[in-house]
Every structure is written in structure tokens, then in C-alpha cells.
Scaffold this motif. Structure first.
Motif: not given
Length: 540
Positions: A428-455
Motif C-alpha cells: 500500500t505504501i508504495a502507492w501512497i508514495g505519490t504524496e511525496l511528489i510535488p504538485l507541479e510534477v505530480r502527474a508525471v511523477g506518478t506516471m514514473m512511479n507507475t512505470v517503475t511498478c510495471w517495468s
């Protein structure tokens, strides 16, 4: 952190700094106004409505899509037989399993590149359409290529939903409930896995091609999510970033019905301030400029890196080998009904995801991670040792005895303990990790987080059976042991505690290093607020 300090973090942003100097006075005035408004009474101190929970529960159906897909493939692999023209080889099993992860990787990138432009809801609708289409292709498959294409299309939908749903919930949720609301999405994932395992085990007892029913049922949650999403509002932060403050105010009033106009205005100004400090007019910033910001702004890079490393731990630690190959693994160990035994893993996963839901905001992310990731490493180590005493034919991956004995029991027990640690912590905390990402890059940062998940998921799903054959089962689980212990070291030294912190305040954590000390200091200074948050009931 002042605007000048933020913009001066990297020489590459000198031009941007010059363009924003004229906004400094305005921003300073906004700070003062925001502080005055906040003194009236912070919006986070008001009770959140049941609507906030209902919205989170609704979009968490997207997590169920993710979970159902990873859950049903385990039972399908041992019951599909010659339905696709011939018995699947190990390489074909790895192919059809990993193709979903490959599709999810591309789906996550697509959702991440469009989420800021088109909002949070449209990518979720797109995910529902893709999931239904992919499910139909699989259900009607009579060849490996057709089944593989269906798995890939489903992956596109799963990746999009897995990227956007936690992002959406994190932006809708009040700070005091954010951990639990995102955790509810993970609980939905684990419920989907349990549901798929149970349905798969049931249809495994039916003669013929009942596996098609197991797959086809997966379209139902996608249809339900698409319909219910009409009742959910857009994220207030997304609305503010596009200048629609009136709609953002309406959403905030829906989430905080007891808030005053001044409190909602203060919240909107704090969102505007965080946007202005980072980049003027974020919605006009190019996608590539936003991606570049992640790699050239140290504080932003550290935040995204931390989120991505925790996500990598959650995948490379070996859990998805149990989801994708649970039935096959327990057949190797020697259990006569491996599909039914696999339900034990899914059940444990679900139960302890509920445990995480109850404790993640009370005890915080850091202490849970340090305890459970260490537990995962110990369990993987014991499993690796136990497999040393199980005679397995490395060519066929079949046990060479009719009486495995105590090593088989040890493997089952330690895997269950491993799943308990995983589901109550990093899952769960791996997905809560999006809270760490600054707002101005949150969508792209969350994308990178999800890309990390699937790669990393692709690495695991496409190599597990080959690793079992190439370096023995003990070697494969020894590899996962090393990943878990390496991850534990990272969490101890680099993962900050951000429970209860408003999203607009978390950016300060990474302004100087990884912020472990800063976050501890913040938690002490706001101890009374954190305590109040944990005793507030779920019904608010």
C-alpha cells in the motif's frame, strides 16, 4: 522555502527564475493573506464528509481491475490445458503473463502524459474501455497470439487505472485520511485478487473450458466503474491548476461540508501558491519541460526517486511471483490442489491490506515499512533455505518425490508470513508514495512511479520460471531476499515520515536532502494534530 530558493536550485532554471521574479511580491502577499485566513480555522480541522469516502471507494474499483487480472492468471495457467491449440510451454506462460505488465507500462505512460491536460477522470474511463475490450479478446481466444493480444490490451487499461486512481484519491482526500483512503484502493486490489482466486478455484473443478468464465467475469467491475465515475467530481487541485476556482470551491464544499467560505478560499490559495512557487501556469508547461524538471531540480528528483525506489521494492521483492504463479509454485512444492492452496495467499493478502488500512495513518509509513520489509527479507531467506531440501527437476519444474514433508510446509508458512508483511506494508505504501511528489510534477511523477511498478513487474513475471530453472528455486528466492534487505536499508536511511502533512507542505521535506530528520521534527511539532487525526472516526 521561498520562491528564490526553489528556483535557484539548479542553474538550468535561471531563465525561468528571471521570468518569475515579477511574481515574488504577489506571492509574498498571498502568503500573508493565506496565513491570516488559516488563523480563522484550517479546513483540515473540519470534519470530512461521507462523500469523500464514497468517492474514494468508487474510484477504488479501478484497483479491483488490477487485482482481478493478477489473480485470475494463476488459476488459468493450470486449467487452460490445450484450449489455445496446445499445452503452453514455460516461455509461453511467461509471455502471456508479462504482456499485461508490458501493456500496463505503456498505459501508465499514456495516462501520465494526459492526466494534467484532460483531468483525472477521462483516463479512468479510457481504462475501463480497454479492460472490457481486452477481456472479450481473451475470453474468445483459441490461439496463443489472440490470448496474448487480449492480455496486452487489458494491461493498457490496468496501467492507466493504476496510475490515475491513487493520484486522484490523494488529491481528493483530506490530509488526516489520505493514507487510509489510498490504502482502501490497495485493499480493493487485494480483494480483486482474492475474488479471482476463489472464482478460478471454483471453475477449476468444472470440466471443459470454464476458465473462460473466470476471465470474462472481470469485465463487470470495469462497466460498474465507468458508470459510477459519472457521480465523482474532478480533483480540486486539477481544477485550480486550470483556473476553475469556482468548481474547485464546490468540490471542497462537498468534501468539507462544515467548512466556511474563508477556509475554502484559504485552501484554494494554498494550492495556487504551491503551483506558483514551482512554475507559473502549470497547465501551459510542456510535458517534456515537466519531465526535465524532475531530473534537473534536486528536491523534486529526490522526492520522485524515493517514491520510485519504494515501488521497485514492492515489485522486485518477489510478491507477484506468488500472484502470477501461486498455483504453479504450490504444485511444484507438492500440494495436490494448488489452486485451492493459492486462495490462502490471496486471503492473507486481503486480510492484511485491511490491517494496513487501520494502522497506516496511526503509526505512519516509515515505522511500518522498516518492520515489514525486514520481515519480507527474513521470510524469503527461510523459503530459499527450505527449497534446498525439496528435490525439484529443473527441466520440468516438477517435484521428484511423493512426500515433500516438512520443507513444503515451511515454504507454505513462510510465504503466508511474507504475504502478511508485504500486504500490511509496502504493497500500500508504495502507492501512497505519490504524496511525496510535488504538485507541479505530480502527474508525471506518478506516471514514473507507475512505470517503475510495471517495468519491474515485467522483470519478475517474465523471469521467474526461467530463474527457477537456471539458478534453482533456492537461488531465485535468494535473489528476492537480497532485494528485500537492500530495500530495508534504503527505507531506514532515506524514507521520511509524511503522515498527516498537507500535500502543499510535503515539498519542504526534500528541500535539503531526503528529509528524514526534517520530517521527524515536523511530526514532533505537530504531534497534537496527528493525535487528533487518528482518533477521528471514519464516518466523518
Amino acid at each position: 522555502m521561498s520562491l528564490n530558493k526553489y528556483c535557484g536550485e539548479d542553474d538550468s532554471y535561471e531563465k525561468e527564475k528571471a521570468e518569475q521574479v515579477e511574481h515574488v511580491d504577489t506571492i509574498d502577499a498571498e502568503k500573508g493573506h493565506l496565513q491570516d485566513a488559516s488563523e480563522l480555522s484550517g479546513i483540515e480541522d473540519t470534519a470530512a464528509s461521507k462523500a469523500a469516502w464514497l468517492i474514494s471507494i468508487t474510484v477504488s474499483i479501478g484497483g479491483l481491475l488490477f487485482g482481478y487480472d493478477t489473480g485470475y492468471i494463476s488459476s488459468v495457467l493450470v486449467t487452460i490445458g490445450t484450449s489455445l491449440g496446445h499445452t503452453l510451454s514455460s516461455s509461453e506462460e511467461e509471455l502471456v503473463t508479462s504482456l499485461t505488465s508490458g501493456g500496463a507500462l505503456i498505459g501508465a505512460v499514456g495516462a501520465g502524459l494526459t492526466a494534467d491536460r484532460f483531468g483525472r477522470r477521462w483516463p479512468i474511463w479510457g481504462a475501463c474501455i480497454l479492460f472490457v475490450l481486452g477481456t472479450v479478446l481473451q475470453t474468445c481466444s483459441y490461439s496463443v497470439p489472440q490470448f496474448a493480444v487480449g492480455r496486452f490490451v487489458v494491461g493498457l487499461g490496468v496501467g492507466s487505472a493504476a496510475m490515475v486512481v491513487p493520484l486522484y484519491i490523494g488529491e481528493i482526500a483530506p490530509a488526516k485520511y489520505r493514507g487510509r483512503m489510498v490504502a482502501f484502493n490497495n485493499m480493493s486490489v487485494t480483494f480483486g485478487q482474492l475474488l479471482a482466486s476463489a472464482i478460478g478455484a471454483g471453475f477449476a473443478q468444472v470440466k471443459g473450458e470454464a476458465w473462460r468464465a473466470t476471465v470474462g467475469i472481470g469485465a463487470a467491475p470495469a462497466v460498474a466503474l465507468a458508470a459510477l465515475l459519472l457521480l465523482c467530481p474532478e480533483s480540486p487541485r486539477q481544477l485550480v491548476s486550470h483556473g476553475d476556482n469556482a468548481s474547485a470551491d464546490a468540490v471542497l464544499q462537498r468534501i468539507y461540508p462544515g467548512s466556511t467560505t474563508e477556509q475554502r478560499e484559504a485552501k484554494i490559495r494554498s494550492i495556487e501558491l504551491s503551483l506558483q512557487e514551482a512554475t507559473h501556469a502549470m497547465s501551459e508547461d510542456s510535458i517534456w519541460a515537466t519531465i526535465k524538471r524532475v531530473f534537473t531540480t534536486p528536491s523534486t528528483g529526490r522526492a520522485v526517486l524515493t517514491a520510485c525506489v519504494v515501488m521497485a521494492i514492492s515489485q522486485l521483492g518477489g510478491f507477484n511471483t506468488l500472484m502470477y504463479y501461486a498455483a504453479k509454485l504450490f504444485a511444484i512444492v507438492g500440494f495436490n490442489n494448488p489452486t485451492a492452496v493459492g486462495i490462502t495467499v490471496s486471503g492473507t493478502n486481503f486480510v492484511f491490506s485491511v490491517v494496513n488500512l487501520l494502522v497506516v495513518d496511526r503509526f505512519g509509513r516509515r515505522i511500518i515499512l522498516t518492520t515489514t520489509v525486514l520481515g519480507m527479507g527474513i521470510c524469503m531467506l527461510i523459503t530459499a533455505v527450505a527449497f534446498h531440501y525439496i528435490p525439484v527437476n529443473l527441466q520440468t519444474l516438477e517435484v521428484e518425490t511423493n512426500n515433500v514433508g516438512w520443507p513444503g510446509i515451511v515454504v507454505l508458512v513462510t510465504i503466508i508470513c511474507y504475504v502478511a508483511c508485504y500486504s500490511s506494508g509496502v504493497a500500500t505504501i508504495a502507492w501512497i508514495g505519490t504524496e511525496l511528489i510535488p504538485l507541479e510534477v505530480r502527474a508525471v511523477g506518478t506516471m514514473m512511479n507507475t512505470v517503475t511498478c510495471w517495468s519491474t513487474n515485467i522483470i519478475i513475471s517474465s523471469t521467474f520460471l526461467s530463474m527457477m530453472k537456471g539458478i534453482t528455486p533456492s537461488g531465485a528466492f535468494g535473489f528476492y531476499t537480497g532485494i528485500c534487505f537492500t530495500g530495508w536499508v534504503f527505507v531506514v536511511f532515506f524514507f521520511p515520515e509524511c503522515k498527516g502533512m498537507p500535500l502543499e507542505a510535503i515539498r519542504e521535506v526534500f528541500s535539503d536532502g531526503f528529509g528524514v530528520r526534517y520530517s521527524k521534527k515536523w511530526q514532533k511539532e505537530h504531534k497534537n494534530e496527528a493525535r487528533a487525526a487518528t482518533v477521528t472516526s471514519f464516518g466523518h
